[in-house]
Design a protein around this motif. Sequence first.
Motif, PDB file in Angstrom:
ATOM      1  N   ASP A 121       1.388  -4.901 -36.356  1.00 12.76           N
ATOM      2  CA  ASP A 121       0.746  -4.336 -35.262  1.00 12.76           C
ATOM      3  C   ASP A 121       1.596  -3.933 -34.229  1.00 12.76           C
ATOM      4  OD1 ASP A 121      -1.088  -3.690 -33.217  1.00 12.76           O
ATOM      5  OD2 ASP A 121      -2.675  -5.043 -33.558  1.00 12.76           O
ATOM      6  N   GLU A 122       1.823  -2.935 -33.915  1.00 12.43           N
ATOM      7  CA  GLU A 122       2.865  -2.566 -32.991  1.00 12.43           C
ATOM      8  C   GLU A 122       2.060  -2.724 -31.355  1.00 12.43           C
ATOM      9  OE1 GLU A 122       4.390   1.323 -33.444  1.00 12.43           O
ATOM     10  OE2 GLU A 122       5.311   0.633 -35.264  1.00 12.43           O
ATOM     11  N   SER A 123       0.861  -2.972 -31.207  1.00  9.49           N
ATOM     12  CA  SER A 123       0.355  -3.141 -30.076  1.00  9.49           C
ATOM     13  C   SER A 123       0.433  -4.487 -29.403  1.00  9.49           C
ATOM     14  CB  SER A 123      -1.227  -2.646 -30.102  1.00  9.49           C
ATOM     15  OG  SER A 123      -2.058  -3.606 -30.804  1.00  9.49           O
ATOM     16  N   LEU A 124       0.902  -5.364 -30.398  1.00 10.97           N
ATOM     17  CA  LEU A 124       0.961  -6.724 -29.973  1.00 10.97           C
ATOM     18  C   LEU A 124       2.174  -7.104 -29.308  1.00 10.97           C
ATOM     19  CD1 LEU A 124      -0.685  -8.543 -33.109  1.00 10.97           C
ATOM     20  CD2 LEU A 124      -1.774  -8.259 -30.898  1.00 10.97           C
ATOM     21  N   GLU A 125       2.437  -8.060 -28.665  1.00  9.19           N
ATOM     22  CA  GLU A 125       3.570  -8.582 -27.965  1.00  9.19           C
ATOM     23  C   GLU A 125       4.578  -9.095 -28.997  1.00  9.19           C
ATOM     24  OE1 GLU A 125       4.666  -8.188 -24.891  1.00  9.19           O
ATOM     25  OE2 GLU A 125       2.668  -7.367 -24.350  1.00  9.19           O
ATOM     26  N   PHE A 126       5.759  -9.090 -28.862  1.00  6.56           N
ATOM     27  CA  PHE A 126       6.778  -9.638 -29.681  1.00  6.56           C
ATOM     28  C   PHE A 126       6.548 -10.976 -30.297  1.00  6.56           C
ATOM     29  CE2 PHE A 126      10.738 -12.017 -30.388  1.00  6.56           C
ATOM     30  CZ  PHE A 126      11.125 -11.482 -31.729  1.00  6.56           C
ATOM     31  N   ASP A 127       6.061 -11.882 -28.997  1.00  5.97           N
ATOM     32  CA  ASP A 127       6.033 -13.178 -29.560  1.00  5.97           C
ATOM     33  C   ASP A 127       4.861 -13.381 -30.617  1.00  5.97           C
ATOM     34  OD1 ASP A 127       7.652 -13.729 -27.358  1.00  5.97           O
ATOM     35  OD2 ASP A 127       6.375 -14.746 -26.170  1.00  5.97           O
ATOM     36  N   GLU A 128       3.734 -12.504 -30.327  1.00  4.79           N
ATOM     37  CA  GLU A 128       2.790 -12.621 -31.367  1.00  4.79           C
ATOM     38  C   GLU A 128       2.983 -12.160 -32.786  1.00  4.79           C
ATOM     39  OE1 GLU A 128      -1.572 -11.536 -29.159  1.00  4.79           O
ATOM     40  OE2 GLU A 128       0.161 -10.363 -28.375  1.00  4.79           O
ATOM     41  N   ARG A 129       4.102 -11.062 -32.745  1.00  2.00           N
ATOM     42  CA  ARG A 129       4.322 -10.620 -34.235  1.00  2.00           C
ATOM     43  C   ARG A 129       5.561 -11.519 -34.590  1.00  2.00           C
ATOM     44  NH1 ARG A 129       5.910  -4.557 -33.515  1.00  2.00           N
ATOM     45  NH2 ARG A 129       5.580  -4.419 -35.902  1.00  2.00           N
ATOM     46  N   LEU A 130       6.187 -12.361 -33.873  1.00  4.51           N
ATOM     47  CA  LEU A 130       7.218 -13.513 -34.385  1.00  4.51           C
ATOM     48  C   LEU A 130       6.419 -14.517 -34.902  1.00  4.51           C
ATOM     49  CD1 LEU A 130       9.632 -14.368 -34.976  1.00  4.51           C
ATOM     50  CD2 LEU A 130       9.825 -15.213 -32.649  1.00  4.51           C
ATOM     51  N   LEU A 152       8.997 -30.478 -44.310  1.00  2.00           N
ATOM     52  CA  LEU A 152      10.438 -29.832 -44.245  1.00  2.00           C
ATOM     53  C   LEU A 152      10.741 -28.230 -43.994  1.00  2.00           C
ATOM     54  CD1 LEU A 152      12.213 -31.737 -47.219  1.00  2.00           C
ATOM     55  CD2 LEU A 152      12.618 -31.880 -44.711  1.00  2.00           C
ATOM     56  N   LEU A 153       9.810 -27.383 -44.746  1.00  2.00           N
ATOM     57  CA  LEU A 153       9.719 -26.172 -44.326  1.00  2.00           C
ATOM     58  C   LEU A 153       9.399 -25.894 -43.027  1.00  2.00           C
ATOM     59  CD1 LEU A 153       8.663 -24.707 -47.984  1.00  2.00           C
ATOM     60  CD2 LEU A 153      10.748 -24.504 -46.822  1.00  2.00           C
ATOM     61  N   CYS A 154       8.262 -26.464 -42.538  1.00  2.00           N
ATOM     62  CA  CYS A 154       7.847 -26.098 -41.284  1.00  2.00           C
ATOM     63  C   CYS A 154       8.871 -26.133 -40.069  1.00  2.00           C
ATOM     64  CB  CYS A 154       6.848 -26.719 -40.863  1.00  2.00           C
ATOM     65  SG  CYS A 154       5.003 -26.292 -41.743  1.00  2.00           S
ATOM     66  N   THR A 155       9.762 -27.234 -40.531  1.00  2.00           N
ATOM     67  CA  THR A 155      10.615 -27.718 -39.489  1.00  2.00           C
ATOM     68  C   THR A 155      11.774 -26.383 -39.681  1.00  2.00           C
ATOM     69  OG1 THR A 155      10.597 -29.712 -39.691  1.00  2.00           O
ATOM     70  CG2 THR A 155      12.603 -29.162 -38.545  1.00  2.00           C
ATOM     71  N   TYR A 156      11.920 -25.923 -40.755  1.00  2.00           N
ATOM     72  CA  TYR A 156      13.056 -25.000 -40.938  1.00  2.00           C
ATOM     73  C   TYR A 156      12.569 -23.424 -40.470  1.00  2.00           C
ATOM     74  CZ  TYR A 156      14.955 -28.144 -44.208  1.00  2.00           C
ATOM     75  OH  TYR A 156      15.671 -29.403 -44.722  1.00  2.00           O
ATOM     76  N   PHE A 157      11.187 -23.487 -40.657  1.00  2.00           N
ATOM     77  CA  PHE A 157      10.610 -22.045 -39.977  1.00  2.00           C
ATOM     78  C   PHE A 157      10.866 -22.147 -38.582  1.00  2.00           C
ATOM     79  CE2 PHE A 157       7.081 -22.412 -43.702  1.00  2.00           C
ATOM     80  CZ  PHE A 157       8.253 -21.907 -44.713  1.00  2.00           C
ATOM     81  N   ASP A 158      10.509 -23.223 -37.819  1.00  2.00           N
ATOM     82  CA  ASP A 158      10.765 -23.231 -36.688  1.00  2.00           C
ATOM     83  C   ASP A 158      12.184 -22.953 -36.168  1.00  2.00           C
ATOM     84  OD1 ASP A 158       8.068 -23.689 -35.840  1.00  2.00           O
ATOM     85  OD2 ASP A 158       8.397 -25.991 -35.865  1.00  2.00           O
ATOM     86  N   GLU A 159      13.141 -23.545 -36.739  1.00  2.00           N
ATOM     87  CA  GLU A 159      14.435 -23.341 -36.478  1.00  2.00           C
ATOM     88  C   GLU A 159      14.906 -21.843 -36.645  1.00  2.00           C
ATOM     89  OE1 GLU A 159      17.537 -26.307 -37.355  1.00  2.00           O
ATOM     90  OE2 GLU A 159      16.146 -27.103 -38.516  1.00  2.00           O
ATOM     91  N   THR A 160      14.407 -21.196 -37.754  1.00  2.00           N
ATOM     92  CA  THR A 160      14.584 -19.823 -37.743  1.00  2.00           C
ATOM     93  C   THR A 160      13.802 -19.030 -36.616  1.00  2.00           C
ATOM     94  OG1 THR A 160      14.652 -20.152 -40.266  1.00  2.00           O
ATOM     95  CG2 THR A 160      14.334 -17.944 -39.580  1.00  2.00           C
ATOM     96  N   THR A 161      12.710 -19.296 -36.284  1.00  2.00           N
ATOM     97  CA  THR A 161      12.117 -18.738 -35.195  1.00  2.00           C
ATOM     98  C   THR A 161      12.742 -18.726 -33.801  1.00  2.00           C
ATOM     99  OG1 THR A 161       9.847 -18.996 -35.856  1.00  2.00           O
ATOM    100  CG2 THR A 161       9.934 -18.552 -33.817  1.00  2.00           C
ATOM    101  N   ARG A 162      13.240 -19.972 -33.734  1.00  2.00           N
ATOM    102  CA  ARG A 162      14.292 -20.245 -32.742  1.00  2.00           C
ATOM    103  C   ARG A 162      15.516 -19.213 -32.633  1.00  2.00           C
ATOM    104  NH1 ARG A 162      18.304 -25.134 -31.351  1.00  2.00           N
ATOM    105  NH2 ARG A 162      18.827 -24.760 -29.236  1.00  2.00           N
ATOM    106  N   MET A 163      16.245 -18.937 -33.829  1.00  2.00           N
ATOM    107  CA  MET A 163      17.459 -18.096 -33.985  1.00  2.00           C
ATOM    108  C   MET A 163      16.830 -16.752 -33.437  1.00  2.00           C
ATOM    109  SD  MET A 163      18.745 -19.429 -37.563  1.00  2.00           S
ATOM    110  CE  MET A 163      19.099 -21.261 -37.673  1.00  2.00           C
ATOM    111  N   HIS A 164      15.518 -16.081 -33.816  1.00  2.00           N
ATOM    112  CA  HIS A 164      15.345 -15.102 -33.485  1.00  2.00           C
ATOM    113  C   HIS A 164      14.904 -14.972 -31.870  1.00  2.00           C
ATOM    114  CE1 HIS A 164      14.057 -14.547 -37.821  1.00  2.00           C
ATOM    115  NE2 HIS A 164      14.605 -13.348 -37.521  1.00  2.00           N
TER     116      HIS A 164
END
Length: 218
Positions: A121-130, A152-164
Amino acid sequence: MATIDETEQASASQRVLAILRQEIVTGKLEPEQVIHESETALRLGVSKTPVREALQGLLWEGFVMAFPRRGYVVRPVGMNDIRDVMDLRMSIEPPITGIAARRRSSELVEELREILARQVDESLEFDERLQAANDFHRAIAATAGNKRAERLLCTYFDETTRMHYLFSRASNHVVSPSELDAHQEILDAITEQDEARARQAMTDHLQESNEALLRSFY
């Protein structure tokens, strides 16, 4: 049996942990920024004890570093961190995705469709799409039924989100056609309960995401 005070303290620690983790993941607390216990306690309206316990949790998760006389510092992210996180995700997530496909339910398919719709959805803010991109992977991990792998994966997901958040060029990839197509392919494979296809789709997706993150670092 825990007393009421102990239960309340544990609850406060978990709340502080969630707040500080989110602030680190979204870049509000920047790499190498010092986190002062007393200032944080005052800001969040708690005593120093839950802050100290939350920082210990973040230390275990790898989001902060501890230094004598300096305290806790937000851990910076380098190229080796990108490689390490994505290598670990590559080891765990494709097999988990295959299991999720095998155990597919109509509820999971509907949840993934709703999440992907938010990411598209392009109408949403970037934070919401991320956040939708993060939620997509979390929903799959939760379905496999392996709680240790999920944590374990949830921690890695958060780390990946941080990189973005930290690397502006990486943020563009989250809403790119290749990212959205990859999530659609994973969803299609899970919908059809095709375990091998789901596993391969996640493998291809992670490889492509890894390359995009590494490119954004330069």
